[in-house]
Design a protein around this motif. Structure first.
Motif, PDB file in Angstrom:
ATOM      1  N   GLY A 228       0.983  -1.292   0.036  1.00  0.00           N
ATOM      2  CA  GLY A 228       0.046  -0.001  -0.047  1.00  0.00           C
ATOM      3  C   GLY A 228       0.697   1.278  -0.021  1.00  0.00           C
ATOM      4  N   THR A 229       2.115   1.311   0.018  1.00  0.00           N
ATOM      5  CA  THR A 229       3.060   2.288  -0.335  1.00  0.00           C
ATOM      6  C   THR A 229       3.512   2.440  -1.735  1.00  0.00           C
ATOM      7  OG1 THR A 229       3.723   2.153   2.018  1.00  0.00           O
ATOM      8  CG2 THR A 229       5.208   3.156   0.360  1.00  0.00           C
ATOM      9  N   ALA A 230       3.623   3.715  -2.195  1.00  0.00           N
ATOM     10  CA  ALA A 230       3.893   3.891  -3.706  1.00  0.00           C
ATOM     11  C   ALA A 230       5.028   4.973  -3.576  1.00  0.00           C
ATOM     12  CB  ALA A 230       3.045   4.411  -4.257  1.00  0.00           C
ATOM     13  N   LEU A 231       6.279   4.532  -3.418  1.00  0.00           N
ATOM     14  CA  LEU A 231       7.407   5.325  -3.247  1.00  0.00           C
ATOM     15  C   LEU A 231       7.704   5.846  -4.693  1.00  0.00           C
ATOM     16  CD1 LEU A 231       9.930   6.408  -1.791  1.00  0.00           C
ATOM     17  CD2 LEU A 231      11.048   4.425  -2.252  1.00  0.00           C
ATOM     18  N   PHE A 232       7.925   5.023  -5.610  1.00  0.00           N
ATOM     19  CA  PHE A 232       8.501   5.435  -6.884  1.00  0.00           C
ATOM     20  C   PHE A 232       7.377   5.030  -7.840  1.00  0.00           C
ATOM     21  CE2 PHE A 232      12.636   4.407  -4.963  1.00  0.00           C
ATOM     22  CZ  PHE A 232      13.213   5.907  -5.280  1.00  0.00           C
ATOM     23  N   ARG A 233       7.074   5.701  -9.171  1.00  0.00           N
ATOM     24  CA  ARG A 233       6.172   5.116 -10.050  1.00  0.00           C
ATOM     25  C   ARG A 233       6.886   4.370 -11.207  1.00  0.00           C
ATOM     26  NH1 ARG A 233       0.450   7.603  -9.464  1.00  0.00           N
ATOM     27  NH2 ARG A 233       0.373   7.844  -7.453  1.00  0.00           N
ATOM     28  N   GLY A 234       6.748   4.890 -12.361  1.00  0.00           N
ATOM     29  CA  GLY A 234       7.308   4.520 -13.614  1.00  0.00           C
ATOM     30  C   GLY A 234       8.786   4.892 -13.723  1.00  0.00           C
ATOM     31  N   TRP A 235       9.478   3.859 -14.071  1.00  0.00           N
ATOM     32  CA  TRP A 235      11.006   4.153 -14.378  1.00  0.00           C
ATOM     33  C   TRP A 235      11.369   3.972 -16.022  1.00  0.00           C
ATOM     34  CZ3 TRP A 235      14.930   4.670 -10.862  1.00  0.00           C
ATOM     35  CH2 TRP A 235      14.423   4.725  -9.452  1.00  0.00           C
ATOM     36  N   HIS A 236      12.345   4.797 -16.406  1.00  0.00           N
ATOM     37  CA  HIS A 236      12.573   4.830 -17.710  1.00  0.00           C
ATOM     38  C   HIS A 236      13.985   4.536 -17.901  1.00  0.00           C
ATOM     39  CE1 HIS A 236       8.508   6.518 -17.684  1.00  0.00           C
ATOM     40  NE2 HIS A 236       8.940   7.243 -16.535  1.00  0.00           N
ATOM     41  N   PRO A 237      14.342   4.246 -19.415  1.00  0.00           N
ATOM     42  CA  PRO A 237      15.819   3.911 -19.596  1.00  0.00           C
ATOM     43  C   PRO A 237      16.578   5.307 -19.539  1.00  0.00           C
ATOM     44  CG  PRO A 237      14.417   2.865 -21.259  1.00  0.00           C
ATOM     45  CD  PRO A 237      13.505   3.761 -20.345  1.00  0.00           C
ATOM     46  N   GLY A 238      17.766   5.240 -18.999  1.00  0.00           N
ATOM     47  CA  GLY A 238      18.690   6.540 -19.076  1.00  0.00           C
ATOM     48  C   GLY A 238      19.627   6.496 -20.112  1.00  0.00           C
ATOM     49  N   ALA A 239      20.677   7.207 -19.591  1.00  0.00           N
ATOM     50  CA  ALA A 239      21.823   7.743 -20.594  1.00  0.00           C
ATOM     51  C   ALA A 239      22.679   6.585 -21.139  1.00  0.00           C
ATOM     52  CB  ALA A 239      22.487   9.170 -20.026  1.00  0.00           C
ATOM     53  N   ALA A 240      22.631   5.474 -20.426  1.00  0.00           N
ATOM     54  CA  ALA A 240      23.574   4.328 -20.671  1.00  0.00           C
ATOM     55  C   ALA A 240      22.661   3.195 -20.411  1.00  0.00           C
ATOM     56  CB  ALA A 240      24.858   4.610 -19.620  1.00  0.00           C
ATOM     57  N   PRO A 241      23.211   1.956 -20.982  1.00  0.00           N
ATOM     58  CA  PRO A 241      22.639   0.636 -21.151  1.00  0.00           C
ATOM     59  C   PRO A 241      22.596   0.197 -19.442  1.00  0.00           C
ATOM     60  CG  PRO A 241      24.059   0.821 -22.809  1.00  0.00           C
ATOM     61  CD  PRO A 241      24.332   1.799 -22.099  1.00  0.00           C
ATOM     62  N   GLY A 242      21.364  -0.156 -18.943  1.00  0.00           N
ATOM     63  CA  GLY A 242      21.347  -0.894 -17.624  1.00  0.00           C
ATOM     64  C   GLY A 242      21.226   0.288 -16.617  1.00  0.00           C
ATOM     65  N   LEU A 243      21.013   1.639 -16.892  1.00  0.00           N
ATOM     66  CA  LEU A 243      20.919   2.821 -16.233  1.00  0.00           C
ATOM     67  C   LEU A 243      19.206   3.160 -16.417  1.00  0.00           C
ATOM     68  CD1 LEU A 243      22.548   4.291 -14.096  1.00  0.00           C
ATOM     69  CD2 LEU A 243      22.843   5.855 -15.905  1.00  0.00           C
ATOM     70  N   SER A 244      18.621   3.626 -15.475  1.00  0.00           N
ATOM     71  CA  SER A 244      17.282   4.077 -15.305  1.00  0.00           C
ATOM     72  C   SER A 244      16.863   5.214 -14.528  1.00  0.00           C
ATOM     73  CB  SER A 244      16.426   3.040 -15.059  1.00  0.00           C
ATOM     74  OG  SER A 244      16.312   1.583 -16.028  1.00  0.00           O
ATOM     75  N   VAL A 245      16.170   5.960 -14.824  1.00  0.00           N
ATOM     76  CA  VAL A 245      15.719   7.042 -14.200  1.00  0.00           C
ATOM     77  C   VAL A 245      14.280   7.226 -13.623  1.00  0.00           C
ATOM     78  CG1 VAL A 245      15.393   8.326 -16.184  1.00  0.00           C
ATOM     79  CG2 VAL A 245      16.012   9.723 -14.132  1.00  0.00           C
ATOM     80  N   THR A 246      13.912   7.862 -12.743  1.00  0.00           N
ATOM     81  CA  THR A 246      12.404   8.145 -12.320  1.00  0.00           C
ATOM     82  C   THR A 246      12.426   9.648 -12.005  1.00  0.00           C
ATOM     83  OG1 THR A 246      10.454   7.300 -11.178  1.00  0.00           O
ATOM     84  CG2 THR A 246      12.333   7.397  -9.985  1.00  0.00           C
ATOM     85  N   GLU A 247      11.219  10.209 -12.130  1.00  0.00           N
ATOM     86  CA  GLU A 247      11.141  11.333 -11.493  1.00  0.00           C
ATOM     87  C   GLU A 247      10.308  11.375 -10.095  1.00  0.00           C
ATOM     88  OE1 GLU A 247      10.682  13.885 -15.715  1.00  0.00           O
ATOM     89  OE2 GLU A 247       8.795  13.464 -14.616  1.00  0.00           O
ATOM     90  N   VAL A 248      10.753  12.241  -9.342  1.00  0.00           N
ATOM     91  CA  VAL A 248      10.047  12.040  -7.703  1.00  0.00           C
ATOM     92  C   VAL A 248       9.236  13.349  -7.742  1.00  0.00           C
ATOM     93  CG1 VAL A 248      10.457  11.903  -5.340  1.00  0.00           C
ATOM     94  CG2 VAL A 248      11.624  10.393  -6.788  1.00  0.00           C
TER      95      VAL A 248
END
Length: 412
Positions: free
Chosen positions: A347-367
């Motif tokens: 019942g806790t939503a810390l993060f939402r959607g994640w998206h591919p970042g600037a390099a392979p295997g690296l991801s970013v989310t907006e808080v």
């Protein structure tokens, strides 16, 4: 460069789903059903909930015995007057979308300056999210003072090797981490543009929450520019819509182009009412959100360090607004699955959607930290980070590239 923040992801492990739409429905249900979240966007609500919210609050912001608007009068005109007053401009015009408002502003300035070149950051909204509309629809051309993931500098504006008619500054620069210049840097940028005989337009889709960083009023910020665009749904949680504010003669011309672009909508009272409600309810709280976002960002660093994540970045370290980025060295689908599972199971939503970042295997989310997020203590954030990381398969700690291309060897 980060591409558009889309919402695609795979279903959590063990789920039987056919494709994108069902996966999106599950994700939406998970976040909508979470009892604890850092923010609750309007997209979480049902139609009935949004209508109930509007009818329950609109009467506090506008006389509901007023007649409905027709082609921009009534409540729409009242909203335009409110925006002009808040920003200290001669006039303002309501637009159904910010994309339309900004294109109209830039083509009007191009006609007035006689120069169709717009200087802007390559991560700015028109370059990333508008399908080349500036060139396709208006015949404008863009130049980039810098390709670095930051705001441009005054020297870069002064040293551009070709003339430009308009400098467009996105405040904050979302794709780079909701970054803002300092107040002195912003003044220097404006002075550099003036020295090049250029006008200054502010992409202020999120301008409402910038004042705390600058330590200045909205009027003082807007006064630096020749025109300003603001959004009503990004920070104010309105249904939609935008406004273009500036000199009366520019706004009059913009209204003509708004009609040509198909933006002279018959009735827009629901959108206008929700915008007025947002100005009354959310705008006064934005400084509180900005302040608490800094607390949340610090607690996220503590939580990720304690969880022994091999590498991470909270960017910027001290958020400039109530929004910021978190980077992790895992693929986006894995992280989004973990976020959905955490919301469903705890019942806790810390993060939402994640998206591919600037390099392979690296991801970013907006808080985003808004009203619900102000109830979170640092300890709450640290516990939520532990719950999230526990749902992410953790590889061995190895150096991974950061969003700027530099290597990172451990928690930062």
């Amino acid at each position: 460069m980060i591409g558009p923040m889309d919402s695609s992801t795979e279903p959590p492990d063990g789920a039987v789903e056919e494709a994108g739409e069902l996966s999106q429905a599950r994700r939406r249900a998970a976040f909508r059903g979470a009892a604890r979240t850092l923010w609750r966007p309007g997209t979480d609500a049902t139609l009935a909930e949004r209508l109930a919210e509007l009818t329950g609050t609109a009467g506090d912001s506008h006389d509901l015995s007023d007649g409905v608007d027709v082609y921009g009068d009534g409540v729409v005109a009242a909203l335009e007057g409110r925006v002009a007053e808040l920003l200290g401009t001669e006039a303002a015009a309501f637009f159904p979308t910010g994309t339309m408002a900004q294109q109209v502003a830039l083509r009007c300035w191009a006609a007035r300056t006689g120069n169709p070149v717009v200087a802007l950051h390559p991560l700015a909204h028109p370059e990333v999210h508008e399908r080349d509309a500036l060139s396709v629809l208006s015949g404008l051309r863009t130049v980039h003072p810098t390709t670095e993931r930051r705001q441009p500098t005054a020297d870069e504006i002064r040293d551009l090797d070709e003339p430009f008619g308009t400098l467009m500054l996105e405040l904050p620069l979302r794709e780079a981490g909701f970054l803002l210049p300092t107040w002195d840097e912003l003044n220097d940028l404006v002075d550099a543009a003036r020295a090049r005989d250029a006008v200054v337009h502010l992409d202020g889709a999120r301008l409402w929450e910038c004042a705390p960083h600058f330590g200045r009023s909205l009027r003082e910020v807007a006064a630096l520019a020749d025109s300003v665009y603001v959004s009503f749904y990004k920070s104010l949680n309105g249904i939609g819509g935008a406004a273009l504010a500036g000199p009366a003669s520019l706004v009059d011309e913009a209204r003509a182009w708004r009609h040509r672009y198909g933006g002279q909508v018959f009735q827009q009272f629901p959108t206008a009412l929700s915008a007025l409600a947002g100005l009354d309810r959310e705008l006064p709280r934005l400084p509180e959100y900005v302040a608490h976002a800094r607390t949340v960002a610090d607690a996220l660093r503590t939580g990720l360090t304690r969880a022994r994540v091999p590498w991470f970045r909270v960017h910027p370290e001290v958020p400039h607004t109530h929004q910021f980025q978190v980077w992790l060295p895992y693929d986006a689908d894995t992280l989004t699955r973990a976020a959905v599972r955490q919301a469903e199971e705890t019942g806790t939503a810390l993060f939402r959607g994640w998206h591919p970042g600037a390099a392979p295997g690296l991801s970013v989310t907006e808080v985003t930290v808004a009203g619900p997020g102000t109830e979170w203590t640092p300890a709450d954030v640290v516990r939520a980070v532990a719950g999230f990381v526990a749902r992410v398969p953790v590889p061995a700690s190895v150096p991974v590239p950061g969003p700027d291309g530099e290597a990172g060897s451990g928690p930062r």
